[in-house]
Write a protein that holds these residues in place. Sequence first.
Motif, PDB file in Angstrom:
ATOM      1  N   ARG A 109       1.590   9.502  -5.721  1.00 46.57           N
ATOM      2  CA  ARG A 109       2.166  10.842  -5.550  1.00 46.57           C
ATOM      3  C   ARG A 109       3.051  11.218  -6.734  1.00 46.57           C
ATOM      4  O   ARG A 109       3.192  12.399  -7.063  1.00 46.57           O
ATOM      5  N   ALA A 134       0.933   4.137  -2.850  1.00 45.68           N
ATOM      6  CA  ALA A 134       0.742   5.547  -2.500  1.00 45.68           C
ATOM      7  C   ALA A 134       1.882   6.403  -3.039  1.00 45.68           C
ATOM      8  O   ALA A 134       1.662   7.525  -3.524  1.00 45.68           O
ATOM      9  N   ASP A 179       0.827  -1.204   0.000  1.00 45.26           N
ATOM     10  CA  ASP A 179       0.000   0.000   0.000  1.00 45.26           C
ATOM     11  C   ASP A 179       0.867   1.261   0.000  1.00 45.26           C
ATOM     12  O   ASP A 179       0.524   2.255  -0.658  1.00 45.26           O
ATOM     13  N   CYS A 180       1.976   1.235   0.738  1.00 44.23           N
ATOM     14  CA  CYS A 180       2.868   2.401   0.769  1.00 44.23           C
ATOM     15  C   CYS A 180       3.510   2.623  -0.599  1.00 44.23           C
ATOM     16  O   CYS A 180       3.676   3.768  -1.033  1.00 44.23           O
TER      17      CYS A 180
END
Length: 325
Positions: free
Chosen positions: A218, A214, A210-211
Amino acid sequence: MNLEIRHLRVVCAIADTGSVTKAASLLGLAQPAVTAQLQRIERSLGGPLFERGRRGATPTALGELVLARARVVLPAMKGLQDDAAQLTGVRARPNQWRIGAVNGPILGGLMSRLAAEKDGTEVLTHPSHWADQLCELAVAGKLDFCIVGVCGDTVPGSPDDGLTWREIAIDAVFVMLPESHPLADRWEIDLAELADAQWASMPGDGCFGDCFAAACARAGFTPRTMYEMDIGNAVDAVLSGHAVGLCKATFRRVDGIATVPIAGGPLRWRHLLGWHPRSQAAGYADAMLAHAAAAYAESAARNPHYLEWGKANPQFGPRVSIASR
């Protein structure tokens, strides 16, 4: 995926709190990590365990079945662990250490330092992909120390474990490319430059997937396929040009592969040392932590590019004083 005790705790926490977000808070985990675990559990069992609505998460028929069994199994396993800890929690010899570790750059150097510190020291190791599994062994008195990695700010296990955690080091996450790749000789790479890549990463629990998603968002893109592979297959996928790999900055050099920093260091990997504060090993925790930090620093020193890049990115590296030999 085999269903494990930690998975049953996640299901019970969601049912007891009525939401994934509240369950994450109860378990001391990041919400994306709990969501990812629930998805793995549901895939393993063949169907959804909860229905989401305005009233929160309500168990399905399959969920009720799992909960009924879990509420029997969890107390029984806790009693078994407590009894086992009483019988086997004492080390066989004062010079023996039982250390569990996930894949990382620390264990080998730590073993060398412990052996150099005192003649006759024996280190028994327990490898695992899963940090929570090592937590359970430490709680049960089967391990003196755990060396694990997480990408978020939380710690492994559950609040009820009672384990103490200290940060050894924070590793940057680099990309692995074949040396023939046009970006392989760069000082660092903007993640957006790899928007069209397929990706390979080592398996494990937590919120890293998930990181990563993300960080890609970005950077302005959604990542294509993410392959979970053991280290050997990930290296082969990178060498063949089929995928771009994700690895710790301390990843040991492999012929034909370049590891390159990601500009801005958007992804990190925290190396943690854990132990039970009431164990006999607890009195040696500070020394073990210093040895582990020194082992990390030795591993990082094998990558001169990382050392130079790290001077401009001081948020990475050892977090404690380093023990000398």
